[in-house]
Structure formats: C-alpha cells, structure tokens
Motif scaffolding. Structure first.
Motif, PDB file in Angstrom:
ATOM      1  N   ALA A 105      54.238  15.561  60.061  1.00 38.12           N
ATOM      2  CA  ALA A 105      55.691  15.258  59.556  1.00 38.12           C
ATOM      3  C   ALA A 105      56.209  14.220  60.491  1.00 38.12           C
ATOM      4  O   ALA A 105      57.091  13.483  59.836  1.00 38.12           O
ATOM      5  N   PRO A 147      55.356   9.304  59.611  1.00 43.65           N
ATOM      6  CA  PRO A 147      56.250   8.204  59.357  1.00 43.65           C
ATOM      7  C   PRO A 147      56.410   6.977  60.598  1.00 43.65           C
ATOM      8  O   PRO A 147      56.526   5.893  60.373  1.00 43.65           O
ATOM      9  N   ASN A 195      69.169   1.733  47.044  1.00 41.25           N
ATOM     10  CA  ASN A 195      67.945   1.835  45.973  1.00 41.25           C
ATOM     11  C   ASN A 195      67.943   3.151  45.210  1.00 41.25           C
ATOM     12  O   ASN A 195      67.637   3.955  45.535  1.00 41.25           O
ATOM     13  N   ALA A 248      64.786   5.311  44.806  1.00 36.52           N
ATOM     14  CA  ALA A 248      64.692   5.953  46.143  1.00 36.52           C
ATOM     15  C   ALA A 248      65.512   7.048  46.235  1.00 36.52           C
ATOM     16  O   ALA A 248      64.963   8.228  46.442  1.00 36.52           O
ATOM     17  N   LEU A 249      66.704   6.805  45.725  1.00 41.01           N
ATOM     18  CA  LEU A 249      67.602   8.155  45.837  1.00 41.01           C
ATOM     19  C   LEU A 249      67.166   9.042  44.548  1.00 41.01           C
ATOM     20  O   LEU A 249      67.194  10.495  44.975  1.00 41.01           O
ATOM     21  N   VAL A 298      64.242   9.539  43.649  1.00 41.07           N
ATOM     22  CA  VAL A 298      63.229  10.172  44.225  1.00 41.07           C
ATOM     23  C   VAL A 298      63.463  11.418  45.201  1.00 41.07           C
ATOM     24  O   VAL A 298      63.064  12.592  45.241  1.00 41.07           O
ATOM     25  N   MET A 299      64.364  10.940  45.986  1.00 43.72           N
ATOM     26  CA  MET A 299      64.978  12.280  47.013  1.00 43.72           C
ATOM     27  C   MET A 299      65.524  13.102  46.363  1.00 43.72           C
ATOM     28  O   MET A 299      65.240  14.416  46.705  1.00 43.72           O
ATOM     29  N   VAL A 317      62.842  15.380  44.909  1.00 43.87           N
ATOM     30  CA  VAL A 317      62.088  15.912  46.166  1.00 43.87           C
ATOM     31  C   VAL A 317      62.990  17.306  46.357  1.00 43.87           C
ATOM     32  O   VAL A 317      62.608  18.447  46.531  1.00 43.87           O
ATOM     33  N   ILE A 318      64.300  17.334  46.617  1.00 42.39           N
ATOM     34  CA  ILE A 318      65.002  18.087  47.327  1.00 42.39           C
ATOM     35  C   ILE A 318      64.914  19.577  46.202  1.00 42.39           C
ATOM     36  O   ILE A 318      64.952  20.509  46.630  1.00 42.39           O
ATOM     37  N   TYR A 374      61.918  21.091  45.766  1.00 43.27           N
ATOM     38  CA  TYR A 374      61.636  22.093  46.941  1.00 43.27           C
ATOM     39  C   TYR A 374      62.364  23.472  46.818  1.00 43.27           C
ATOM     40  O   TYR A 374      61.620  24.509  46.967  1.00 43.27           O
ATOM     41  N   TYR A 375      63.576  23.315  46.733  1.00 43.11           N
ATOM     42  CA  TYR A 375      64.246  24.520  46.599  1.00 43.11           C
ATOM     43  C   TYR A 375      63.937  25.370  45.353  1.00 43.11           C
ATOM     44  O   TYR A 375      63.810  26.421  45.650  1.00 43.11           O
ATOM     45  N   LEU A 394      61.063  25.365  44.132  1.00 41.47           N
ATOM     46  CA  LEU A 394      59.697  26.198  44.297  1.00 41.47           C
ATOM     47  C   LEU A 394      59.787  27.342  45.243  1.00 41.47           C
ATOM     48  O   LEU A 394      59.418  28.290  44.990  1.00 41.47           O
ATOM     49  N   VAL A 395      60.643  27.174  46.363  1.00 39.77           N
ATOM     50  CA  VAL A 395      60.795  28.167  47.426  1.00 39.77           C
ATOM     51  C   VAL A 395      61.584  29.389  46.810  1.00 39.77           C
ATOM     52  O   VAL A 395      60.839  30.484  46.899  1.00 39.77           O
ATOM     53  N   LEU A 396      62.587  29.038  46.131  1.00 36.14           N
ATOM     54  CA  LEU A 396      63.332  30.321  45.580  1.00 36.14           C
ATOM     55  C   LEU A 396      62.382  30.860  44.349  1.00 36.14           C
ATOM     56  O   LEU A 396      62.588  32.323  44.393  1.00 36.14           O
ATOM     57  N   PHE A 447      59.150  31.469  44.021  1.00 36.58           N
ATOM     58  CA  PHE A 447      57.969  32.275  44.925  1.00 36.58           C
ATOM     59  C   PHE A 447      58.688  33.251  45.561  1.00 36.58           C
ATOM     60  O   PHE A 447      58.346  34.270  45.603  1.00 36.58           O
TER      61      PHE A 447
END
Lengths: 55, 479, 124
Positions: C27, C31, C88, C91-92, C94-95, C98-99, C102-103, C105-107, C109
């Motif tokens: 990680a 990059p 962009n 890109a915004l 996408v971000m 993704v965020i 992510y949350y 998914l975590v919440l 499971f």
C-alpha cells in the motif's frame, strides 16, 4: 576523524547495544517462561474485578 | 476503593479470568496527558506547515481551528466510550463491543499504522534536525542521518520494552519542556517581552494569504489534522491507568486544550516570521518551522531552545507512538485477530514486549525508505478512517445501550451533535486529501478492503466468538 | 452451540504475519514506485526563479528569505511549485464510491459477525 563522524559511529554503536539488549532479553524470556503464562493476559480484568467487589 | 486496591501487587497479575501476567496499572492522569500531548505536540514542530503550502497562511489557521473542533468532538466521544470500555487497544476494543469484529480489526490496523507511520515521521525529523545542528556547528560534509534515525527508534523501543512507568514519566518531562519552548518563543517574539518581530502584514501581502482562494482552505484541512493527530491515543493506556474512568477523560480533555493553545501560538509565530512558500513546503522548505522561526529571530539561546524543543517533541511523539501501536497490536494478538503469539506480556517488565519488538523493523523500514509527506499522509489517512468510525460507534453505542442501561464513567453533552459535526468534518477532510493526494487515498482504502476480505474469510476462524465480548454489560438493545 | 476455534500452528501464524506485512508495504510502496504518490504540483516558471522580485515578492518577504540563507528562488525551486486543484470529477466520483463501498462492506460483515457473538454470549 571529526566530531560528527565520531557521533555517527557512536549512534550506530548505541543502536546496536539497545537492539541487542532487546533481542537477547526477548529470546531469554521466551525460553524461560511457559507460553501459557506469557499469553495469559485477558481483556476486561478491571471490570470483572469491580463486579466481584459488588457481588 | 479503599477495600479493594486494584494497584495491589499481590492482586495484580492474578486477575479473575486466569490472567497470570498482565499489564501493570501504575499510571495517573498526568501520564495520560503526557501520552496524548507528547504524541501530538510534534505536530506543531513539523508537518502542520504543509497546510500552509496547500492553502496559504489563513487557510492553515482556519484548518487549525476546524480541526480543533473535529478533535474536540473526538475527545468527547472517546472519553465517554473509553471511560466505559477500559482496555488496552482503545478504539479497537470499543469497536469490538459496539460495532463488530471486522470493524474492530480495521480500527486496530488504523491505530497501528497511524502510530507507526507517525513514529517513522518523527525519526526522520530527528535525523534531519541533527544534520542541521551539525551544519550549524560548522560540519563541512553531509551528515549521515541514518544512524540517528535508527538510534532514536531503538532507544525508545528499549525504553518501552523496559516498562510503561519510566516510558511515560520520560514523556512527561520532555513534553513539558517542548511545550514551554513554544511559550517562550511566543513571549519573546510577539512583543509581550521586548519588541515585536512579527511581520504578518508584509508577509501576507499579495498572493501569500490565500494563494488558492477558498478551495485552498478546504485543501488545507488535510494537514490541519496534523496539529492534533494522535490525541485519541490516550485510550490505549486504559489497562495501565490506576483509575481509567477518571484519568482518561481528564487527561484527554486537558490535552486537547493544551494543543489548541500550542497550535494557535505556533501558527502565529511561524506565519509572522517565515514567508509562506518556504513555510508551506515541509520537505524542501521548512522541515522544522518553529526551529526556523527561532533562527530568524537571530537569538542564539532561542535557536538552541527550539532545537532542543524540536528534538524532544519528536522523541516524545515517537515514544508515545511505540507505546500506542504496540498496545493495539498486542490487543489484536490477544484476541487472535492476529497470531496469538503477539498477545504476550513480559513477566518482569509487564509490557507487550513481542509487539514492541515486532514493530521496530517496520518503523525502521518506513523511516529509512519513504519521503516525509508520504509517510505523514499514510498516517493521517489511517487516523481519518478512524475518526470516521467514531461517530458511527457513538451513535450505535447510545442506541444499543441507552443512557440508564449501563454505568458510564463520563457522559458527553449534546449527543448526537458532536457525532454529526465529526462526520461532516471527516467528509470535508476526505475531499481535502483528494485535492493533491487522491491516488494515495484510493491505494490506502484498497489496502483496507483487501485486508478486510482476508480477515473475514480467513483470519476470523481463529477467533473465539463470545469470549471476545468481555464487558459486563447487558444484552445490546435490538439483538 | 459454542464455536471452537482451531488451534493455529506456528508456521501458519508466521505466514499470516507475512501476508499482512506484504499488503502494508504494498500500500505504501506501490504508489511510490508507480510515481503516483505525492502532491500533484506544477513547477514554477524558470524565468521567474532568477530573483525574488521577479517572483513578485515584496521587500520584507525577500529579506526573510535572505535571512534564511537564500539568494534567489532558484536555490529552492521546489518550494515555488504550485498545487493544481483542477478537480477531476471522474476521479472524485471514484473516490467517493470507494470510500462508501469500503465502509458498507466493513459494516455489513461486522454486523453479521456481531450477531453471532451476541447470540453465543447471551444465548438465543
């Protein structure tokens, strides 16, 4: 050799001393004590103790 | 507590759950303050000034105060939950009891990475500072910073290995000195004592104040967090504090106040002496802004004082980070979220010694191999993900265990306002990170997604189910 | 039914740590090696780097730079580079996705695992 060159070597030397101390003590501790004892810590001790006191 | 002394040497280490060797309960509120402020104060000595680079001087001040609000919310929420869930691992243990295991695993990783990266950033700064001192004392060649970076990490790891009381007492002393240094610099440059050296008006002329306009203010929030990042680490000491329900809220809230003062003074001093372009570039420009400010005063004693202050601040921070990261890693191991081998406590020093040892090479790898703003961004992002978790945690906490269902050591006022404010500010900060460091942000989250899948589908099988819920609470409402 | 976790062998423990470390270093360094990391900055115009006046700095600002030991902006060109905040939107988006993903998914499971824990701890 200048003062700061000397300091560089001193820093390496001291790093080695601290590093070795940790590693040696770690290996010694692991060899001396039983794994069951070392990893016997459990979470929530305080709460359980306070409960015990009330009970 | 007269009839039951939890600091007792005979009781301690023979807890009711079969603990034979546990962490030692020796700390008081001052240690909690030293742990919290000690980790963070370095943020005033380096790193915050990237906020000036991202948005200019005023943007950095606005970011400083907005982040101050964010952290006040963090401290309020944290104090309530921690005074109730007192265990090493802090937010990790909270998440485990309130949200669920996978969230807890993620929070544990946030903690470990936020602190380990911060530790690496500190070591880099310490090495840089020593090379500056060498140059100022007339050393001709290029000083090799590596031995000093390695030495600071190994010395502090050794200190942490040997016991928590000495570690945090050491922190208390050097943090107090570093804080006093900022106050003295302020008093002697601002005109309180002697003439004022501040040149805010001339330095803010032209593009300097808000070079990017308002979007720069948003962008500056990214590094605005750096003024306070790590204060939430006080909760990691929960298992080693004599009276967690009292000492943790007190130490944490006193810490936030100290930092608000230090951050504002630092901004005032530095922007009044250092041109913004130089101040705003913490890699090629002003790595240690307070030290540079002291150099610009032309006073030799101030240069020495702020040099010492910077060094102490970096050491105090790295020291606290080793403490916190190892507690978090230890807790993960103890619950088998990570290999159980890490859940060991040293029988003599009563520290999570294997976790301390294990994190040393990782901190070294980052300190020796990665650029400073990268490492700081990695740390900030992990912190930010953690702050985003907190309001979720708080709302669920109040919902699953309403006010009268369990005894809380501290109850924060105005719920759910702090949670909402915190969530909003986190969203703003995500956007701020996106401005300029978007790729890094996405890479980081992809890492956490992969790690989460790994945990859910593989690692969680080694975790005992009911045993990880250790608090003596009633069944949560709605389950 | 109480869930009994399997005992993990030393080797398997080691393997888990190696995997986690690989992910961590990945990680940070992926990059970095792909040159994607760091602030997106635009270099300053070299013609202006010759003197502080040309950069548009006033007398006080120039004096402070000289006090720091610099004679011209070209001593520290990187300091005068600027961020590019052109947004962009792709890109915004996408971000944000993704965020949130992510949350979510975590919440999700976590909730599943949490119900398990509670029912084992407090009974059904």
């Amino acid at each position: 050799m200048s003062f700061w060159n000397l300091m560089e070597y001193a820093a390496w030397g001291l790093s080695a001393v601290f590093g070795l101390y940790i590693v040696i003590d770690w290996l010694k501790t692991d060899a001396t004590y039983d794994e069951e004892v070392l990893t016997s810590s459990r979470e929530g001790e305080l709460e359980a103790m306070v409960e015990e006191r009330h009970g | 507590m007269a009839e039951f002394d939890i600091t007792s040497k005979t009781r301690d280490g023979m807890g009711p759950h079969g603990t034979q060797v546990g962490l030692l309960r020796v700390l008081g509120p001052a240690h909690v303050w030293a742990l919290g402020v000690g980790i963070v104060l370095v943020g005033e000595y380096m790193g915050w000034n990237f906020a000036v680079g991202k948005g200019g001087a005023y943007a950095a001040l606005i970011a400083c105060w907005l982040a101050g609000i964010l952290y006040t919310c963090v401290a309020m929420i944290d104090s309530e939950v921690t005074s109730t869930v007192a265990a090493a691992g802090g937010q990790y243990t909270q998440a485990k009891h309130i949200v669920g295991p996978l969230m807890a695993f993620n929070v544990g990783l946030y903690l470990v990475f936020a602190y380990t990266m911060l530790e690496a950033a500190n070591a880099i700064t310490a090495g840089y500072l020593i090379s500056q001192v060498a140059a100022l004392t007339g050393y001709e060649g290029e000083l090799n910073q590596k031995p000093f970076i390695v030495l600071s990490i190994l010395f502090l790891a050794w200190l942490n290995y040997r016991g928590v009381l000495a570690t945090l007492t050491f922190n208390l002393v050097i943090t107090a000195i570093a804080f006093t240094a900022i106050i003295i610099l302020f008093l002697s440059t601002s005109g309180v004592l002697g003439g004022s050296m501040m040149q805010h008006k001339a330095l803010f002329e032209g593009a300097a104040a808000l070079p990017y306009g308002w979007i720069g203010v948003l962008a500056a929030m990214h590094f605005g967090l750096w003024y306070y990042l790590g204060i939430e680490g006080t909760t990691q000491a929960a298992e080693e504090v004599r009276s967690p329900a009292r000492a943790l809220p007190f130490g944490t809230l006193a810490g936030i106040m100290t930092l608000l003062i230090a951050a504002t003074l630092t901004w005032y001093i530095c922007t009044g002496l250092i041109p913004w372009e130089f101040l705003g570039d913490g890699t090629n420009g002003s790595v240690a802004p307070l030290f540079d400010a002291a150099r610009l005063t032309g006073s030799q004693p101030l240069v020495v004082l702020l040099g010492v202050g910077t060094l102490f601040a970096t050491l105090a921070s790295a020291n606290g980070c080793i403490n916190d990261a190892s507690r978090a890693w230890f807790s993960l191991g103890r619950d088998k979220y990570l290999p159980g081998w890490f859940g060991a406590v040293h029988p003599k020093y009563r520290t999570p010694y294997r976790s301390i040892v294990f994190l040393v090479p990782i901190a070294l790898a980052f300190a020796l191999g990665a650029p400073l703003d990268q490492v700081i961004t990695f740390s900030i992002l992990s912190g930010l993900l953690g702050y985003t978790f907190m309001p979720i945690n708080m709302i669920l906490f109040r919902r699953k265990w309403p006010m009268d269902s369990i005894k809380r050591g501290y109850e924060h006022p105005f719920h759910p306002l702090p949670s909402i404010v915190l969530l909003t500010l986190c969203a703003v900060t995500f956007f701020a990170v996106f401005l300029g460091y978007g790729t890094q942000l996405v890479a980081m989250i992809v890492f956490y997604i992969v790690a989460s899948l790994w945990f859910h589908f593989w690692r969680y099988r080694f975790v005992a189910r009911a045993a990880q819920f250790t608090m003596p609470w009633p069944r949560p409402k709605g389950y | 039914m109480k869930y009994a976790p399997p005992k993990q062998s030393k080797l398997s423990q080691l393997f888990d740590v190696v995997i986690l470390m690989t992910m961590t270093f990945g990680a940070l360094y992926v990059p970095l090696y792909m040159g994607l990391a760091g602030g997106a900055k635009v270099e300053a115009d070299p013609a202006k780097l010759v003197s502080f006046e040309a950069m548009g700095l006033n007398a006080t600002q120039t004096a402070q730079y000289q006090a720091l030991g610099f004679t011209a902006p070209s001593d520290i060109p990187a300091v005068f580079a600027r961020f590019d905040y052109a947004i962009n939107w792709g890109a915004l988006a996408v971000m944000i996705v993704v965020i949130i993903a992510y949350y979510a998914l975590v919440l999700r499971f976590s909730e599943k695992e949490y119900r398990d824990v509670i029912s084992e701890k407090f009974g059904d």
